[in-house]
Enzyme design. Sequence first.
Site, PDB file in Angstrom:
ATOM      1  CD  GLU A 415      -6.683  21.340  -1.255  1.00 52.88           C
ATOM      2  OE1 GLU A 415      -6.485  22.289  -2.021  1.00 52.88           O
ATOM      3  OE2 GLU A 415      -7.743  21.181  -0.631  1.00 52.88           O
TER       4      GLU A 415
HETATM    5  C1  LIG Z   1      -5.675  17.318   8.297  1.00 47.07           C
HETATM    6  C2  LIG Z   1      -5.487  16.562   7.027  1.00 47.07           C
HETATM    7  C3  LIG Z   1      -6.484  16.581   6.069  1.00 47.07           C
HETATM    8  C4  LIG Z   1      -6.334  15.855   4.883  1.00 47.07           C
HETATM    9  N1  LIG Z   1      -7.375  15.807   3.988  1.00 47.07           N
HETATM   10  C5  LIG Z   1      -7.300  14.940   2.941  1.00 47.07           C
HETATM   11  C6  LIG Z   1      -8.443  14.699   2.100  1.00 47.07           C
HETATM   12  O1  LIG Z   1      -9.501  15.307   2.263  1.00 47.07           O
HETATM   13  N2  LIG Z   1      -8.329  13.766   1.119  1.00 47.07           N
HETATM   14  C7  LIG Z   1      -7.180  13.080   0.886  1.00 47.07           C
HETATM   15  O2  LIG Z   1      -7.139  12.259  -0.022  1.00 47.07           O
HETATM   16  N3  LIG Z   1      -6.069  13.312   1.645  1.00 47.07           N
HETATM   17  C8  LIG Z   1      -6.104  14.207   2.665  1.00 47.07           C
HETATM   18  N4  LIG Z   1      -5.007  14.413   3.471  1.00 47.07           N
HETATM   19  C9  LIG Z   1      -3.741  13.784   3.122  1.00 47.07           C
HETATM   20  C10 LIG Z   1      -2.713  14.779   2.627  1.00 47.07           C
HETATM   21  O3  LIG Z   1      -3.045  15.201   1.342  1.00 47.07           O
HETATM   22  C11 LIG Z   1      -1.329  14.085   2.737  1.00 47.07           C
HETATM   23  O4  LIG Z   1      -0.968  14.156   4.093  1.00 47.07           O
HETATM   24  C12 LIG Z   1      -0.305  14.727   1.855  1.00 47.07           C
HETATM   25  O5  LIG Z   1      -0.574  14.407   0.525  1.00 47.07           O
HETATM   26  C13 LIG Z   1       1.108  14.252   2.178  1.00 47.07           C
HETATM   27  O6  LIG Z   1       1.174  12.866   2.214  1.00 47.07           O
HETATM   28  P1  LIG Z   1       1.788  12.122   3.478  1.00 47.07           P
HETATM   29  O7  LIG Z   1       1.280  12.754   4.698  1.00 47.07           O
HETATM   30  O8  LIG Z   1       1.606  10.671   3.335  1.00 47.07           O
HETATM   31  O9  LIG Z   1       3.366  12.465   3.405  1.00 47.07           O
HETATM   32  P2  LIG Z   1       4.484  11.615   2.666  1.00 47.07           P
HETATM   33  O10 LIG Z   1       4.135  11.455   1.232  1.00 47.07           O
HETATM   34  O11 LIG Z   1       4.797  10.416   3.467  1.00 47.07           O
HETATM   35  O12 LIG Z   1       5.703  12.632   2.742  1.00 47.07           O
HETATM   36  C14 LIG Z   1       6.532  12.804   3.892  1.00 47.07           C
HETATM   37  C15 LIG Z   1       7.494  13.948   3.596  1.00 47.07           C
HETATM   38  O13 LIG Z   1       8.292  13.653   2.443  1.00 47.07           O
HETATM   39  C16 LIG Z   1       8.126  14.652   1.451  1.00 47.07           C
HETATM   40  N5  LIG Z   1       8.156  14.009   0.127  1.00 47.07           N
HETATM   41  C17 LIG Z   1       7.385  12.975  -0.320  1.00 47.07           C
HETATM   42  N6  LIG Z   1       7.709  12.654  -1.577  1.00 47.07           N
HETATM   43  C18 LIG Z   1       8.714  13.499  -1.945  1.00 47.07           C
HETATM   44  C19 LIG Z   1       9.489  13.684  -3.134  1.00 47.07           C
HETATM   45  N7  LIG Z   1       9.273  12.937  -4.230  1.00 47.07           N
HETATM   46  N8  LIG Z   1      10.416  14.656  -3.154  1.00 47.07           N
HETATM   47  C20 LIG Z   1      10.618  15.440  -2.071  1.00 47.07           C
HETATM   48  N9  LIG Z   1       9.939  15.313  -0.926  1.00 47.07           N
HETATM   49  C21 LIG Z   1       8.991  14.364  -0.862  1.00 47.07           C
HETATM   50  C22 LIG Z   1       6.780  15.293   1.756  1.00 47.07           C
HETATM   51  O14 LIG Z   1       6.682  16.606   1.262  1.00 47.07           O
HETATM   52  C23 LIG Z   1       6.779  15.258   3.282  1.00 47.07           C
HETATM   53  O15 LIG Z   1       7.548  16.328   3.759  1.00 47.07           O
HETATM   54  C24 LIG Z   1      -5.136  15.137   4.647  1.00 47.07           C
HETATM   55  C25 LIG Z   1      -4.129  15.148   5.609  1.00 47.07           C
HETATM   56  C26 LIG Z   1      -4.293  15.820   6.792  1.00 47.07           C
HETATM   57  C27 LIG Z   1      -3.207  15.750   7.826  1.00 47.07           C
END
Ligand SMILES: Cc1cc2nc3c(=O)[nH]c(=O)nc-3n(C[C@H](O)[C@H](O)[C@H](O)COP(=O)(O)OP(=O)(O)OC[C@H]3O[C@@H](n4cnc5c(N)ncnc54)[C@H](O)[C@@H]3O)c2cc1C
Length: 632
Positions: A415
Site C-alpha cells: 500500500e
Molecule cells: C504480502 C504481500 C501482499 C500484497 N498484496 C497486494 C494486493 O492485494 N494487491 C496488489 O495489487 N499488490 C499487492 N502487493 C504488492 C505490493 O503492493 C508491492 O510489493 C509494492 O507495491 C512494492 O512493489 P514491488 O514489490 O514490486 O517493489 P519495487 O517497485 O520493485 O521496489 C523495490 C524497491 O525500490 C523502491 N523504489 C521503487 N521505486 C522507487 C522510486 N521511484 N524512488 C525510490 N525508491 C523506489 C521500493 O520502495 C523498494 O524498496 C502485495 C505484496 C506482498 C508482498
Amino acid sequence: MTTTQRNVSEQQARQVAEAARESEWRKPSFGKELFLGRFRLDLIDPWPAEQPRPDADEFLRKLDTFARTEIDGARIERDARIPDEVFQGLARLGAFGMKIDKEYGGLGLTNLHYCRALTLVGSANAAIGALLSAHQSIGVPQPLKIFGSPEQKKAFLPRLAAGEVSAFLLTEPDVGSDPARLGTVAEPVEGGYRLNGVKLWATNGTVATLLVVMARVPEKGITAFVVEGDAEGITVERRNEFLGLRGLENSVTRFHDVFVPEANVIGGLGKGLKIALTTLNTGRLSLPAMCVSAGKRSLAIAREWSADRVQWGRAVGKHEAVAKKIAFIAATTYAMESTLDLCCMIADDDRNDIRIEAALVKLFASEMAWQVADELIQIRGGRGYEKSESLVARGERPAEVEQMLRDLRINRIFEGSTEIMHLLIAREAVDAHLSVAGDIIDPEAGLNRKAKAAARAGGFYAKWLPTLAVGKGQAPAAYGEFGPLAGHLRYVERASRKLARSTFYAMSRWQGKLERKQGFLGRIVDIGAELFAMSAVCVRARAEHDRRPEGVELADLFCRQARLRADALFDALWNNTDSVDVRAAQRVLDGRYTFLEDGVVTSPSDLAWVAAWEPGAATVEDVRRRIPQAEA
Ligand SMILES: Cc1cc2nc3c(=O)[nH]c(=O)nc-3n(C[C@H](O)[C@H](O)[C@H](O)COP(=O)(O)OP(=O)(O)OC[C@H]3O[C@@H](n4cnc5c(N)ncnc54)[C@H](O)[C@@H]3O)c2cc1C
C-alpha cells in the site's frame, strides 16, 4: 505484454503518477498547511467527538468474544491457513460488510469503528486483519462506495456484505511501485472487454469471488473493473508464501481471454489509478490499525515480562537500558493510536481533507511499529527469538513476539512502500510551490513560461516568506490552555515554519533537481510525521484529561522523544552523506567492490530476478480455495 510497456521511461512513469494524483483541495488540510509553515491547530482541536453508535459497540463486543473463543492464532500460524469456520463465523458477524452501507446489507461502520475492529481481530491473528482490510479497504467495497454506479452497488455489495471475499489486483511481475508498466490488457469487444494478463501477490486472490482488476484499455489508459473470480479464463496459478502473515491467501492470478461486461467498468475508462489512489485516502488507515494492534500487545508483554524477569538483582524493566525501550513502546503506541483515531474521526466528520495525514499515519505507524516489535524482542532476550510453540513446549507462557516482527514487516512495503510514501507526501508538501513556481524549476519549460512563473512566484513569496519568520511558537505563554504540553506545541509551531523555510531553501538551491534529492525529501516528510503525531497526542491528552489524566504523561513522553528525532532530522537535512552514498551505490552497481562478496557461499541460479510471463492459457492447475458460504 509488449516491449514498449516494459521500457517505460522515468518521465513517463512520473507522468502516469502525476495524472492519477488528485490535484484539487476542496477542504482544509492540516498536513498541507503544516508543510507550508502554517500550524493550523484549529483544524484538529478540539479533538473530534466520537459518533455514538450502539450497534457498532455491540458488533465490537461480539467480535471480541469471537476473537477470544473462535480464533486460534497459533493454529493459523502452524497450518498457514485460516480455517473455513473462521471465514464463516466472521461472515455471520457481518465482518465482511463492516464498511458497506446498511442499505446494501453491511454494518455501515465509521472509519473509527472499522479500524478498532481491525485492531481487535488483528491481535488474534494478523493474517485475519489483512484479509478483512484487503477485502474492504482496497477490494471491491471501497472503490464501489466512492465510484460505483447504483446498479453496481446493488449487484455486488450485498454479496460482499454476506461474506463473499474480494481482492484488489494491480501488481504484476513487472509492476510494483510503477504502474506505468502495467501489462494486463482489456481489449474492447462486443458488450464489454477481454482481459489478458498475469497479476502477482493479490491478497485474498486464492479465495476471492469478486475482484477489482486494473487493466490497460488501449487508447484510454488504466481502468478498474469488477471481475467475477470464477469467470471463465481465470486461473489461480499459485498461493504465495511470505516471511510473515502465514495465513494470508495471496495469489498469482492469470487472465486468459476473460470476458468482462461493459457494466463492470468502475468510474469510467482510464480512471483506474485515480480510483486506486482515492480509495487509499481512507483505505490507508487500515494498516496503521494493525500497527496499533501490535503496539498494544507489545506494551502488555513488555509490562508483564519486564516486571517478572529478574537479572542482576533487579527486574529487567528497572535496568535503564531496558526501561528506555519500555518507555519508547508506551509513548509510540499512544502516538500511533492518537494519530489513527484522529484521522478516522476527521474522515468520519468529513470536515477536512485527510489525504496527507492518512499517508503520514501509514508511513509513521508502519515504521514505528517495526521498531517497537524489534525493541520488544530485545527486552525478551532469547525468548524474544523463540517461537511461541517452542516456549509452550518448554512450559512457558506463549508470546508471539518473533511472529509479530515477521507479520509487521510487510507494512513498510505494501500500500505504498516507505520510499514511495516519502515521494507521494513530498509531492503534496511542495505542491503550493509547484503551482506558483513549477515552471521556473521545470527543465522542460521554455524561457517565456519561466519568466511568467518568476513574476507569479515573486508575488507569492513576497507575501509568504515574511510569515515564516515569526509566529505564536515564540510567545512564551502561547498554547497555555495545554498546560504542561504547551511547550511542545510551541515547538511544533516553530518547527513547522523551519520546515517550510528549509523546503523553500532547498527549492531555490536545487530547483528542478530537488525531486531527485530523495534523502532530503524523506527527512522533510519524516519531520512532518513527527510534528503531526506531536500535535495529535497533545490535543487528545487535553481532551481526555478529565477521565484519563495519565494521558498527559504519555503525550509529554512522546513529544520529548519525537523532538529529539525531529531535531536530528533537521540537522541531517544539511549534514549527511546522501551524495556520497549515491556515488558509492553506483560504484557498487558497477561491480567495483565485488571482492567484498568473496568467501561466502551463494546459491547459483539461472533464473531471472523478475520472471517473464507470456499471455495465453494457463499451463498449471488452478489452486483456488473455495470457502463454503456461511449458513445464516
Ligand atoms: C504480502 C504481500 C501482499 C500484497 N498484496 C497486494 C494486493 O492485494 N494487491 C496488489 O495489487 N499488490 C499487492 N502487493 C504488492 C505490493 O503492493 C508491492 O510489493 C509494492 O507495491 C512494492 O512493489 P514491488 O514489490 O514490486 O517493489 P519495487 O517497485 O520493485 O521496489 C523495490 C524497491 O525500490 C523502491 N523504489 C521503487 N521505486 C522507487 C522510486 N521511484 N524512488 C525510490 N525508491 C523506489 C521500493 O520502495 C523498494 O524498496 C502485495 C505484496 C506482498 C508482498
